[in-house]
Design an enzyme around this catalytic site. Structure first.
Site, PDB file in Angstrom:
ATOM      1  N   LYS A 174     -12.949   3.618   8.292  1.00 31.54           N
ATOM      2  CA  LYS A 174     -13.447   4.690   7.420  1.00 31.54           C
ATOM      3  C   LYS A 174     -14.977   4.659   7.370  1.00 31.54           C
ATOM      4  CE  LYS A 174     -13.239   6.152   2.548  1.00 31.54           C
ATOM      5  NZ  LYS A 174     -14.426   5.534   1.957  1.00 31.54           N
ATOM      6  N   HIS A 197       0.853  -1.185   0.000  1.00 32.48           N
ATOM      7  CA  HIS A 197       0.000   0.000   0.000  1.00 32.48           C
ATOM      8  C   HIS A 197       0.890   1.237   0.000  1.00 32.48           C
ATOM      9  CE1 HIS A 197      -3.748  -2.049   0.323  1.00 32.48           C
ATOM     10  NE2 HIS A 197      -3.374  -2.697   1.401  1.00 32.48           N
TER      11      HIS A 197
END
Length: 963
Positions: free
Chosen positions: A611, A188
């Site tokens: 999130k 990532h």
């Protein structure tokens, strides 16, 4: 010339290295930071001589002093707010003047703004290295005095608690046999450093470690300091900002570097520590041999296999990832065999070899002679051990050392069949080890052969498993298209690009498993929301000729290919137990479970759930899903292994590893654990042998703790500190906190139409494109002229990145303060109950401490400057005031629950680190705001993007968090 590191007294220096508490313990770190800062100042003055009006050093010093003064005024309370604001305005003026224009100098020399950002970022490079060196220093110091009680998190400490509750040595070993921790490296885009920068970091780190040697002659110390100054100069003159976005191959190579840098060397050190810890608490008639210990740590990777949202990961990329891993491992093995060849020159005239080794060697010699090497071994008939090592080298596809190659008359026709499996290599090495032990060479076996045996048992012939990952919706579309276009196994119409790539991936898996069947075992399904998602992967795999069941053939074991559902959103986490029950009860799936030994892996996603629902809801729903999945697994007769998709930052599930593993639900852990290691976390944990060994030890000790629960055995009423048990009142409290925080988070973040506009304009998230941090696009889908962008477009990584860079740090705390305040107001004993949970419930403690750390890194004085970038003033004030109010409320509530008067009151090391960094992070934030403002005003240039990226690098290094 005296060195910055020259001591007034060597006895005092030695006392510092041995200190357990007090000022002396931190003195070496302060000296390193001070000395490195002085060397950096010298480099800055030397490297900015071409600037006409001022040096970068002067600008840095002025900004640093102003930032310190502003922090000191701010800390004195509201009465000093005007002074703090005056100093902030002064710092902004200094930034505006120092940044100057963005014109490059002669020969393309970078602008003043870029150099200013780099200077501050550079300081963090050096601070981070100094702190890392201090961690290593304290790790070694903790091992000097054997009378000091072992720390919690150490293996010896865990064995000691096991022994205290009556666990025998044999029982402790059985528990250890159940433990296996797999670190899975992912790519990532959270590691901002280039590979060349990482190599220079390591050289500086090595020089810092060398300066810890005591006593050290003055001339050697001066030579080390000169070398350090040269490395700092070299690092300054190296581009830290990439000119191009890294390719997937670059990311594969960067992750593989950690094996060469530390991991290969760490494995023998780790097992030596396990043996020492076991023997220290459970003395035996003879020391534990490394070869007797179970394998408790393995490694995996997603890099080159994770194609979810990354169009640059293809079937050929996956093939390349596996080839690079195997090639690296092969070279390592050949290097180790060469070392053994040099060290083990045993002659059968001095010590015989075992009958088993003699038989195996005769078989190899016969094969070689039949292939054309007629005189192989004739000139050295008595060096049987070396001859055997030469044969092992040939079977690995290598060439024996030059002297043997020449003297043994090897020809290009001299070949032996390559090893088909790691078991064959292990068998050859075990024969050698047993022969040495049998013939008075036990020390040789322990010193030279046992470490290689451990390495082969850990890495096999593949180095690491490679997971494949793709989103469920991609599989659904492919199945629909293939079902519609397939007739009698022939494609009736051309396939879409996406479906063709899916099918190509499975065909590549089938081919790759022919040569390395155990390297690809798991297929991770992002966005899993129904049992059919796993069945679609199996259907597609069979279409690509993958043997999903696995089996044994040609002397090799194929574990097959198992679909691993990844539950990411709050809703999917809540539905995960039902989905898995449906899957595991399916008559189509039961035979596969049996073929896989009754074991199923399931992945839990931390980033997207945070999130999606905020810190408390994410933490609690993951924990409940964890517990419920184990309950369903027991009901269905399945052995469950959970894969934790933890990120590097708190907002993505990061935090202290030992604490998080121990916080797993009671009686819901089998001992096997997989977890992702992402981005900058790799550098923090695996850049050095001491750090890598400590990180792996923490995970292994925590896993042993979590399955044995010695604290629970010592306190069966479960009221004692951190047993791992959960009381009904605690569960009810967490349920209420989760529901309250989730509702508040959803109302003010997810369903608030102002948030995306504010986030897009008040953070540098749009600059990820220019930062060239990783190969993967920042958004899951591209916005178009007909589609309005939304939070759903963003991955969790840029979501956390934007809030962290702008010092809001929203994902790590929003909703926490509201939930705790509401709970305390509603329940008369609410605060007392939460304080009890803070003392006794690992999950709650872990969450609050992580929130506390994030609050300490946030700064709403700086965040307000970023808010000033939002065009709509009314929207800006609505969102900012709401975020700031929740930040203040969360800080108050965390202090109330922890019983502290200020954040990090009980974590002096982290508190001091943040306090040390802030005067350098703040100027970078001010500079970033200045540059973003200019870009939003219409200024466009490559140098502007370059300078902004330099601020991103610096803030990331300063906060030790990217995304």
């Amino acid at each position: 010339m005296s060195s910055f590191w020259s001591p007034a007294s060597w006895s005092e220096r030695l006392a510092e290295l041995e200190a357990r508490t007090g000022e002396a313990k931190q003195a070496p770190l302060r000296r390193d930071v001070r000395s490195l800062g002085a060397l950096l100042g010298q480099v800055l003055r030397e490297q900015s001589r071409d600037l006409p009006n001022h040096s970068i050093f002067d600008a840095v010093e002025n900004l640093r002093r102003t930032a310190i003064a502003r922090r000191e005024a701010d800390a004195k309370g509201p009465a000093h707010d005007p002074e703090a604001q005056r100093l902030l305005d002064e710092a902004l003026d200094q930034v505006h003047q120092a940044a100057g224009d963005l014109q490059t100098g002669e020969h393309g020399r970078p602008s003043a703004a870029y150099r200013l950002a780099r200077a501050f970022a550079f300081y963090f490079e050096l601070i981070n290295l100094a702190e890392t060196n201090h961690r290593k220093r304290r790790r070694r110091a903790s091992l000097l005095d054997e009378s000091t009680p072992p720390q919690r998190g150490s293996l010896q400490g865990t064995f000691r608690r096991l022994k205290a509750v009556g666990v025998t040595r044999a029982e402790a070993l059985k528990l250890l046999q159940r433990v296996c921790v797999t670190a899975v490296f992912t790519a990532h885009p959270t590691e901002v450093a280039r590979r060349s920068v990482m190599f220079k970091r390591r050289r500086i780190s090595d020089l810092l470690a060398a300066l810890d040697v005591a006593p050290l002659p003055a001339n050697e110390m001066e030579a080390l300091e000169s070398a350090l100054l040269a490395e700092i100069t070299a690092l300054w003159q190296t581009d830290d900002v990439r000119s191009e976005r890294p390719t997937v191959r670059d990311e594969i190579r960067m992750a593989l570097d950690y094996y060469e840098a530390s991991i290969f060397e760490t494995i023998p050190v780790l097992y030596a520590e396990i043996a020492h810890a076991l023997d220290a608490e459970y003395p035996a008639k003879r020391p534990t041999r490394l070869s007797e210990l179970p394998i408790v740590a393995t490694f995996g990777s997603w890099i080159g296999g994770d194609r979810d949202g990354n169009p640059f990961v293809t079937a050929s990329t996956t093939e390349e990832a596996m080839a690079m891993a195997r090639g690296l491992l092969r070279e390592h093995y050949l290097g180790r065999l060469s070392l053994l060849f040099e060290q083990l020159a045993s002659s059968t005239r001095q010590a015989p070899i075992s009958a088993a080794l003699h038989t195996r060697l005769e078989q190899y010699l016969a094969q070689l002679r039949s292939s054309g090497a007629h005189s192989f071994g004739d000139r050295f008939p008595h060096e049987a051990v070396r001859l055997h090592l030469a044969c092992v080298t040939l079977r690995l596809g290598g060439t024996p050392p030059t002297t043997m190659h020449r003297n043994l008359s090897l020809t290009s026709r001299a070949t032996l069949p390559e090893y088909r499996s790691a078991d064959e290599l292990l068998n050859d090495l075990t024969l050698l080890r047993d022969s040495l032990e049998e013939n008075r060479g036990e020390r040789l076996a322990e010193l030279y052969v046992d470490p290689l045996l451990l390495t082969v048992r850990t890495f096999g012939l593949h180095l690491q498993t490679l997971d494949i990952r793709q989103h469920a919706r991609v599989h659904a579309a492919a199945v629909e298209e293939l079902s519609a276009s397939t007739s009698s196994q022939q494609m009736a119409t051309p396939l879409s690009k996406e479906t063709a790539e899916v099918l190509s991936t499975f065909r590549a898996i089938a081919e790759l498993k022919q040569s390395s069947p155990i390297a690809i075992r798991q297929y991770v399904i992002s966005g899993a929301s129904e049992a059919e998602d796993a069945l679609r992967v199996l259907w597609l795999a069979r279409m690509g000729n993958v043997n999903v069941e696995g089996g044994d053939a040609d002397g090799r074991h194929d574990p097959g290919l198992q679909p691993v559902p990844l539950f990411e959103s709050i809703e999917d986490l809540q539905q995960a137990p039902r989905i898995c029950r449906e899957l595991w009860s399916s008559e189509l799936y039961k035979p596969l479970l049996k073929a896989w030994g009754g074991t199923q892996e399931v992945m839990l996603g931390y980033s997207d759930s945070n999130k999606d629902g905020g810190m408390i809801a994410s933490t609690w729903e993951i924990w409940k899903a964890h517990r419920a999945l184990h309950e369903v697994a027991r009901e269905c007769g399945v052995t469950l292994r959970l894969f934790h998709g933890r990120g590097g930052t708190v907002g993505r599930g990061g935090g202290p590893t030992h604490r998080s593993i121990y916080a797993q639900p009671f009686d819901s852990f089998t001992g096997e654990l997989r977890l992702t290691e992402q981005g900058e976390v790799l550098n923090w944990k695996y850049s050095d042998v001491v750090l890598a060994e400590r990180n792996l030890e923490l995970m292994i000790a925590a896993s042993l703790d979590a399955i044995a629960r010695p604290d629970k055995k010592a306190n069966p009423d479960c009221q004692a500190h951190l047993t791992g048990e959960i009381l009904p009142a605690w569960e009810a409290a967490f349920d209420e906190l989760s529901a309250s925080s989730f509702s508040f988070y959803k109302q003010h973040i997810i369903d608030n139409p102002d948030i995306f506009t504010y986030f897009d304009q008040a953070t540098p998230v749009a600059e990820l494109e220019h930062a060239r941090i990783g190969s993967r696009p920042a958004k899951r889908v591209d916005a178009s002229a007909t589609k309005q962008r939304s939070l759903a477009d963003l991955r969790a990584i840029p979501w956390v990145f934007g809030w962290m860079q702008s010092r809001h740090v929203v994902p790590a705390y929003f909703g926490v303060g509201h939930a705790i305040e509401s709970f305390i107001a509603k329940h008369e004993d609410g605060l007392a109950l939460l304080q009890q949970m803070m003392r006794s419930f690992p999950l709650f403690l872990d969450m609050i401490r992580n929130v506390e750390m994030a609050l300490a890194k946030a700064d709403f004085g700086i965040a307000r400057l970023y808010a000033g970038l939002v065009e709509d003033e009314a929207l800006r004030e609505r969102v900012f005031s709401n975020l700031e109010a929740e930040f203040d409320r969360t800080e108050r509530m965390v202090l109330a629950v922890t019983g502290q008067t200020e954040l990090l009151e009980r974590n002096a090391v982290l508190s001091n680190s943040i306090r040390l960094r802030n005067p350098y992070v703040d100027p970078l934030s001010l500079l970033q705001v200045e540059l973003l403002r200019r870009k939003r005003a219409g200024e466009r240039s490559e140098e502007l993007d370059r300078a902004i990226t330099a601020t991103i690098n610096g803030i990331s290094a300063g906060l030790r968090n990217t995304g």
